[in-house]
Motif scaffolding. Structure first.
Motif, PDB file in Angstrom:
ATOM      1  N   ASP A  21       4.409  11.820  -4.730  1.00  0.00           N
ATOM      2  CA  ASP A  21       4.989  12.533  -3.729  1.00  0.00           C
ATOM      3  C   ASP A  21       4.300  13.174  -2.818  1.00  0.00           C
ATOM      4  O   ASP A  21       2.879  13.536  -3.343  1.00  0.00           O
ATOM      5  CB  ASP A  21       6.229  13.269  -4.054  1.00  0.00           C
ATOM      6  CG  ASP A  21       5.838  14.339  -5.119  1.00  0.00           C
ATOM      7  OD1 ASP A  21       5.682  15.460  -4.580  1.00  0.00           O
ATOM      8  OD2 ASP A  21       5.747  14.264  -6.313  1.00  0.00           O
ATOM      9  N   VAL A  55      -1.242   3.732   8.799  1.00  0.00           N
ATOM     10  CA  VAL A  55      -0.021   3.959   8.445  1.00  0.00           C
ATOM     11  C   VAL A  55       0.691   5.163   9.478  1.00  0.00           C
ATOM     12  O   VAL A  55      -0.075   5.848  10.219  1.00  0.00           O
ATOM     13  CB  VAL A  55      -0.242   5.190   7.050  1.00  0.00           C
ATOM     14  CG1 VAL A  55       1.017   5.727   6.470  1.00  0.00           C
ATOM     15  CG2 VAL A  55      -1.002   4.369   6.007  1.00  0.00           C
ATOM     16  N   ALA A  73       3.874   9.425   7.831  1.00  0.00           N
ATOM     17  CA  ALA A  73       3.485   9.182   6.467  1.00  0.00           C
ATOM     18  C   ALA A  73       2.231   9.475   6.082  1.00  0.00           C
ATOM     19  O   ALA A  73       1.755   8.954   5.269  1.00  0.00           O
ATOM     20  CB  ALA A  73       4.048   7.506   6.244  1.00  0.00           C
ATOM     21  N   GLY A  78       0.125   7.831   3.093  1.00  0.00           N
ATOM     22  CA  GLY A  78       1.123   7.213   2.141  1.00  0.00           C
ATOM     23  C   GLY A  78       0.910   5.801   1.981  1.00  0.00           C
ATOM     24  O   GLY A  78       0.271   4.963   2.692  1.00  0.00           O
ATOM     25  N   SER A 128       3.503   4.034   0.052  1.00  0.00           N
ATOM     26  CA  SER A 128       4.922   3.287   0.028  1.00  0.00           C
ATOM     27  C   SER A 128       6.032   4.343   0.253  1.00  0.00           C
ATOM     28  O   SER A 128       5.747   5.566  -0.153  1.00  0.00           O
ATOM     29  CB  SER A 128       5.266   2.403  -1.495  1.00  0.00           C
ATOM     30  OG  SER A 128       4.789   3.416  -2.385  1.00  0.00           O
ATOM     31  N   GLY A 129       7.013   3.762   0.795  1.00  0.00           N
ATOM     32  CA  GLY A 129       8.142   4.662   1.024  1.00  0.00           C
ATOM     33  C   GLY A 129       9.251   4.590  -0.031  1.00  0.00           C
ATOM     34  O   GLY A 129       9.462   3.679  -0.631  1.00  0.00           O
ATOM     35  N   ARG A 130       9.845   5.715  -0.215  1.00  0.00           N
ATOM     36  CA  ARG A 130      10.725   5.861  -1.377  1.00  0.00           C
ATOM     37  C   ARG A 130      11.920   7.030  -0.710  1.00  0.00           C
ATOM     38  O   ARG A 130      11.706   7.871  -0.470  1.00  0.00           O
ATOM     39  CB  ARG A 130      10.310   6.538  -2.497  1.00  0.00           C
ATOM     40  CG  ARG A 130       9.151   5.511  -3.169  1.00  0.00           C
ATOM     41  CD  ARG A 130       7.882   6.491  -3.650  1.00  0.00           C
ATOM     42  NE  ARG A 130       8.443   7.318  -4.730  1.00  0.00           N
ATOM     43  CZ  ARG A 130       8.158   8.678  -4.718  1.00  0.00           C
ATOM     44  NH1 ARG A 130       7.915   9.246  -3.593  1.00  0.00           N
ATOM     45  NH2 ARG A 130       8.674   9.235  -5.756  1.00  0.00           N
ATOM     46  N   VAL A 146       7.062   9.656   0.718  1.00  0.00           N
ATOM     47  CA  VAL A 146       5.961   8.619   0.454  1.00  0.00           C
ATOM     48  C   VAL A 146       5.271   8.895  -0.929  1.00  0.00           C
ATOM     49  O   VAL A 146       5.092  10.140  -1.544  1.00  0.00           O
ATOM     50  CB  VAL A 146       5.056   8.461   1.530  1.00  0.00           C
ATOM     51  CG1 VAL A 146       5.599   8.296   2.810  1.00  0.00           C
ATOM     52  CG2 VAL A 146       4.110   9.737   1.765  1.00  0.00           C
ATOM     53  N   GLY A 200       1.617   8.556  -2.083  1.00  0.00           N
ATOM     54  CA  GLY A 200       0.472   8.765  -1.544  1.00  0.00           C
ATOM     55  C   GLY A 200      -0.821   8.685  -2.240  1.00  0.00           C
ATOM     56  O   GLY A 200      -0.889   9.107  -3.527  1.00  0.00           O
ATOM     57  N   GLN A 214       0.556  -3.994  -0.070  1.00  0.00           N
ATOM     58  CA  GLN A 214       1.672  -3.385   0.317  1.00  0.00           C
ATOM     59  C   GLN A 214       2.928  -4.594  -0.260  1.00  0.00           C
ATOM     60  O   GLN A 214       3.999  -4.181  -0.270  1.00  0.00           O
ATOM     61  CB  GLN A 214       1.737  -3.561   1.897  1.00  0.00           C
ATOM     62  CG  GLN A 214       0.876  -2.224   2.561  1.00  0.00           C
ATOM     63  CD  GLN A 214       1.673  -0.966   2.313  1.00  0.00           C
ATOM     64  OE1 GLN A 214       2.622  -0.635   2.763  1.00  0.00           O
ATOM     65  NE2 GLN A 214       1.167  -0.151   1.469  1.00  0.00           N
ATOM     66  N   GLU A 250       9.945  -0.788  -3.072  1.00  0.00           N
ATOM     67  CA  GLU A 250       9.583   0.269  -2.397  1.00  0.00           C
ATOM     68  C   GLU A 250       9.443  -0.209  -0.866  1.00  0.00           C
ATOM     69  O   GLU A 250       9.490  -1.474  -0.658  1.00  0.00           O
ATOM     70  CB  GLU A 250       8.534   1.138  -2.785  1.00  0.00           C
ATOM     71  CG  GLU A 250       8.584   1.415  -4.052  1.00  0.00           C
ATOM     72  CD  GLU A 250       7.593   2.279  -4.950  1.00  0.00           C
ATOM     73  OE1 GLU A 250       6.986   3.244  -4.230  1.00  0.00           O
ATOM     74  OE2 GLU A 250       7.003   1.688  -5.805  1.00  0.00           O
ATOM     75  N   LEU A 304       4.550   0.404   4.320  1.00  0.00           N
ATOM     76  CA  LEU A 304       4.290   1.506   5.348  1.00  0.00           C
ATOM     77  C   LEU A 304       3.412   0.704   6.402  1.00  0.00           C
ATOM     78  O   LEU A 304       3.178   1.350   7.665  1.00  0.00           O
ATOM     79  CB  LEU A 304       3.742   2.673   4.781  1.00  0.00           C
ATOM     80  CG  LEU A 304       4.437   3.559   3.869  1.00  0.00           C
ATOM     81  CD1 LEU A 304       3.549   4.814   3.452  1.00  0.00           C
ATOM     82  CD2 LEU A 304       5.817   4.024   4.558  1.00  0.00           C
TER      83      LEU A 304
END
Length: 358
Positions: free
Chosen positions: A110, A132, A136, A145, A147-149, A275, A277, A303, A312, A315
């Motif tokens: 995070d 990105v 992010a 970042g 990936s997004g969560r 994210v 990161g 990705q 996930e 990005l």
């Protein structure tokens, strides 16, 4: 000498094909999607045998990211050494080690963990940052970042429907939820969510919510996975988790698994999109390899792994999220800059004062 590795991906999921390694000038990865077939080229260079190892401190769990790290190791030929632990623990370790840290890369769960050690990071190349979205990545370019969560409420479908759930996190302070929920206070994403509360609500209102939930006898779990398991088994009615843990259970146990995700329609910190990161230490002994690793995570191959294997949110433009996920545009996200999530130590102090952390 360089290596070529070919891997076939169908419809966003990895096929059961073994890598083929041959001496050549570059590495190719063939990606086949439902609508289009294209070749993505990732250049990797085999280092000399005496090269420095690449040391990664990973706050992401081994079960989630080891496969993609192993793929990078195979493609690059690098000696990759990984230290796994929780993001808060690794951030504390980095601060304690200071300039003597052996780490080259901090791969954090995070932005709170990354923000806690920003003074130790060095700017990433613009070519990596530009892949990105601005929201992010670090405003100073110190981390990107990967990936997004999304934060969600996972709920038991035998006992509840979305109509039974509140619009926002404050609804769970009602006495009707006493003893029915679970949360993971030591988890980095949970602590980041609380940091988001402090940014939006202020410390006083955040402490009020924490005290009310604690008084409501919310169950304490070590991390997200056992919360989802307990919810599906009917041991609790629901819990506060990241969205992708449920999909691991659905993949293993099928659609009959009695739990689903709920995105709080009222928004607020309970709908935070964070994210995972990565940043490179200013003291990195192997910066070229560190940049190569971040480059790989932000490639189409990296990705696609997060989109199809861990469910996930990717990005990088051009890589689609899994169809089973709620689109990011449909989540009522709070207006919190990820740079506002850096005060991990302040959040931990509040949780200790509230008797939620030891």
């Amino acid at each position: 000498m360089s290596l070529t590795r070919r891997a076939l991906l169908r419809g966003g999921a990895a096929a059961a094909a073994l890598p083929v390694l041959t001496a050549c000038g570059e590495s190719e990865v063939v990606i086949k999607e439902v609508e289009v077939e294209r070749v993505v080229t990732v250049t990797v260079t085999r280092p000399p045998s005496e090269a420095q190892p690449l040391v990664i401190y990973s706050g992401r769990s081994e079960s989630l990211v080891d496969p993609i790290i192993q793929q990078f190791r195979s493609m690059s030929g690098l000696d990759v050494q990984v230290k796994y632990a929780g993001t808060p623990a690794l951030a504390a370790t980095l601060l304690e080690e200071g300039d003597a840290s052996p780490a080259d890369v901090f791969f954090a769960q995070d932005p709170g963990g990354l923000g806690a050690v920003e003074s130790m990071l060095s700017p990433l190349p613009e070519e990596l940052l530009s892949r990105v979205p601005a929201w992010a990545r670090s405003p100073q370019g110190l981390w990107a970042g990967i990936s997004g969560r999304a934060r969600v409420v996972v709920y038991n479908t035998d006992r509840l429907s979305p109509a039974d759930l509140p619009d926002d996190l404050w609804g769970f302070t009602d006495s009707s939820w006493r003893g029915r929920l679970g949360w993971p206070p030591t988890n980095a994403s949970f602590q980041t969510m609380v940091t988001g509360m402090r940014a939006v609500w202020g410390d006083d209102r955040t402490r009020e919510w924490l005290d009310a939930m604690h008084a409501n006898e919310i169950g304490i779990y070590p991390k997200n996975t056992p919360i989802v398991a307990a919810t599906g088994a009917g041991e609790i009615d629901g819990g506060l988790v990241n969205h992708y843990y449920l999909h691991r259970f659905l993949a293993e146990e099928g659609e009959s698994f009695a739990a689903r995700n709920y995105h709080l329609p009222g928004g607020g910190p309970g709908s935070l999109v964070m994210v995972a990161g990565a940043g490179i230490l200013g003291t990195a002994a192997n910066r070229p390899a560190a940049e190569q690793f971040v480059d790989f995570l932000l490639s189409t191959v990296g990705q696609q792994y997060f989109a199809s294997t861990t469910h996930e949110y990717p990005l990088v433009e051009g890589v689609k999220a899994s169809r089973i996920l709620t689109p990011l545009a449909d989540i009522n996200k709070p207006a919190i800059a990820l740079s506002d999530l850096a005060d991990l130590q302040g959040t931990q102090a509040m949780l200790r004062e509230a008797g939620i952390l030891p």
